[in-house]
Design a protein around this motif. Structure first.
Motif, PDB file in Angstrom:
ATOM      1  N   TYR A  99      -1.102  10.818 -10.653  1.00  0.00           N
ATOM      2  CA  TYR A  99      -1.912  12.030 -10.837  1.00  0.00           C
ATOM      3  C   TYR A  99      -3.337  11.860 -10.357  1.00  0.00           C
ATOM      4  O   TYR A  99      -4.205  12.692 -10.617  1.00  0.00           O
ATOM      5  N   GLY A 100      -3.578  10.767  -9.654  1.00  0.00           N
ATOM      6  CA  GLY A 100      -4.911  10.550  -9.092  1.00  0.00           C
ATOM      7  C   GLY A 100      -4.880   9.252  -8.320  1.00  0.00           C
ATOM      8  O   GLY A 100      -3.877   8.540  -8.342  1.00  0.00           O
ATOM      9  N   THR A 101      -5.956   9.003  -7.616  1.00  0.00           N
ATOM     10  CA  THR A 101      -6.040   7.735  -6.899  1.00  0.00           C
ATOM     11  C   THR A 101      -7.336   7.045  -7.318  1.00  0.00           C
ATOM     12  O   THR A 101      -8.309   7.738  -7.605  1.00  0.00           O
ATOM     13  N   ASP A 136       2.779   8.597   2.404  1.00  0.00           N
ATOM     14  CA  ASP A 136       3.400   9.756   1.762  1.00  0.00           C
ATOM     15  C   ASP A 136       2.515  10.968   2.048  1.00  0.00           C
ATOM     16  O   ASP A 136       1.600  11.276   1.304  1.00  0.00           O
ATOM     17  N   LEU A 137       2.805  11.655   3.144  1.00  0.00           N
ATOM     18  CA  LEU A 137       1.940  12.765   3.567  1.00  0.00           C
ATOM     19  C   LEU A 137       2.008  13.950   2.611  1.00  0.00           C
ATOM     20  O   LEU A 137       1.012  14.608   2.359  1.00  0.00           O
ATOM     21  N   GLY A 149       0.826  -1.208   0.000  1.00  0.00           N
ATOM     22  CA  GLY A 149       0.000   0.000   0.000  1.00  0.00           C
ATOM     23  C   GLY A 149       0.860   1.257   0.000  1.00  0.00           C
ATOM     24  O   GLY A 149       1.944   1.297   0.575  1.00  0.00           O
ATOM     25  N   PHE A 150       0.364   2.270  -0.699  1.00  0.00           N
ATOM     26  CA  PHE A 150       1.046   3.565  -0.752  1.00  0.00           C
ATOM     27  C   PHE A 150      -0.026   4.609  -0.488  1.00  0.00           C
ATOM     28  O   PHE A 150      -0.817   4.934  -1.361  1.00  0.00           O
ATOM     29  N   ASN A 151      -0.096   5.094   0.749  1.00  0.00           N
ATOM     30  CA  ASN A 151      -1.114   6.089   1.080  1.00  0.00           C
ATOM     31  C   ASN A 151      -0.657   7.450   0.583  1.00  0.00           C
ATOM     32  O   ASN A 151       0.449   7.896   0.867  1.00  0.00           O
ATOM     33  N   TYR A 152      -1.550   8.115  -0.190  1.00  0.00           N
ATOM     34  CA  TYR A 152      -1.192   9.350  -0.875  1.00  0.00           C
ATOM     35  C   TYR A 152      -1.887  10.554  -0.250  1.00  0.00           C
ATOM     36  O   TYR A 152      -3.114  10.636  -0.253  1.00  0.00           O
TER      37      TYR A 152
END
Lengths: 195, 196
Positions: B154-156, B142-143, B95-98
């Motif tokens: 460029y989006g989630t 990644d805060l 997971g990569f929290n954006y």
């Protein structure tokens, strides 16, 4: 001052008499537009202020904005990152500022963004084999159109016989017409009736 | 003068082909220039141990999906059950929290100190994983969104297919739905595993 008040009163009297309806509607419309413009600028101001971090150095900030206008916002797609209010556009704009401040050249920054988002971020695509059609296509089409127009006009000119040589009889007749001789009139009428 | 009739016909057919292809393209799907390149480096805190930072090297050796998401992202909510199913099928998802806080349009992140921002982010992510389940083998946060720029995010949601050598092989934009997985993505995942 007194005259001003007087004319204002005159306007009000006319309005009260009902002779002023159209202008009044227009006035209200203008007031409404002014209000909505002010309201909009209030609404937009905090959002823009929230995320953009202009540089203190005005020259550097000018360069950053100039560069930002050449880069497409990948979220909204038809706005540049300098104009767009999208989150990512602000992030990228701030990234451009950071890199400029670090002494990076414009080309280095463009390369940085192209490496991540592809050539899509460029408003002006590079000129190479893949984009050849894009660059020369419109000019080629315009040239083709002009050539078509020219050849078409030339053909029509030939068909209608303008510029073609007249035979001796026709020339004599034309000269007579130009000289104002009346017999030609009857001749043409006869020609018309017989045809 | 037969060409007089042939040329407009050819031009017309050419336009038909051009439009047929062009209108099928999705302008929202921007091809990633990162395909075939090593996954960009980053150093980000791990959700499970906020004090520990991780780099992509930590996941090398086996292929994985790098799933970019946030709790404010509606499509991510739609995608989540599918990620749970994939986990059960043995798909390794990182997971990569954006931009959990700054990306949330409903919040004013300016009013938060960095500590408060991190605290709120961890709270929200924790609640999300508790409600929907945790499909992630590992999860980084990644805060600021700076690392995501290196991945061309460029989006989630966006999901990168990364092979055992750490090379990006594919990028999927938008939620992974059962249909998309079945029709397009499953074969790509299997190919990654065969390559390792």
């Amino acid at each position: 001052m007194r005259r001003c008040v007087q004319s204002l009163l005159a306007v009000l009297r006319r309005y009260a008499a009902g002779r002023f309806r159209v202008d009044a509607t227009l006035g209200w419309l203008l007031i409404a537009i002014a209000f909505s413009a002010v309201a909009q600028s209030w609404a937009a101001a905090p959002a823009a202020e929230q995320r953009a971090q202009p540089l203190h150095d005005p020259e550097l900030e000018r360069r950053a904005l100039a560069l930002g206008h050449r880069l497409r916002c990948v979220v909204c797609q038809n706005q540049s990152i300098a104009e767009s209010n999208a989150e990512l556009a602000h992030d990228l704009m701030n990234q451009v500022r950071t890199m400029l401040q670090a002494g990076k050249s414009e080309q280095e920054i463009v390369d940085f963004l192209v490496a991540r988002y592809g050539e899509f971020v460029l408003f002006e695509p590079p000129f190479d084999a893949r984009t050849l059609l894009l660059w020369v296509g419109p000019f080629a089409l315009a040239a083709l159109g002009l050539f078509g127009l020219w050849s078409g006009l030339r053909r029509r000119q030939q068909q209608s016989g303008v510029g073609a040589t007249l035979d001796e009889a026709a020339k004599a007749q034309a000269d007579a017409l130009l000289a104002g001789d009346s017999p030609s009139k009857t001749e043409t009428r006869v020609a018309k009736e017989s045809s | 003068m037969r060409w007089k009739y042939v040329v407009p016909l050819v031009v017309f057919l050419g336009l038909v082909v051009l439009f047929a292809v062009g209108f099928r393209l999705n302008p929202r799907e921007i091809p990633s220039p990162l395909i075939g390149k090593p996954a960009p480096h980053f150093t980000l805190p791990r959700f499970a141990e906020p004090a520990v930072t991780v780099t992509p090297a930590a996941w090398a050796g086996k292929p994985y999906l790098l799933n970019v998401w946030a709790t404010w992202c509606v499509s991510c909510r739609q995608e989540h059950p599918m990620l749970m199913r994939l986990k059960q099928e043995g798909v390794r998802i990182i997971g990569f929290n954006y931009k959990e806080i700054r990306g949330d349009a409903g919040l004013d992140a300016r009013k938060l100190s960095p500590e408060a921002e991190a605290q709120l982010a961890w709270q929200r992510i924790g609640a999300w994983l508790k409600t929907g389940g945790d499909p992630y083998a590992d999860l980084v946060v990644d805060l600021t969104g700076r690392a995501a720029i290196d991945y061309g995010v460029y989006g989630t949601p966006e999901t990168f297919f990364i092979d055992a050598k750490g090379v990006i092989r594919y990028k999927h934009i938008g939620p992974i739905t059962p249909e998309v997985w079945q029709d397009q993505l499953r074969a790509k995942w299997l190919a990654l595993q065969e390559g390792s």
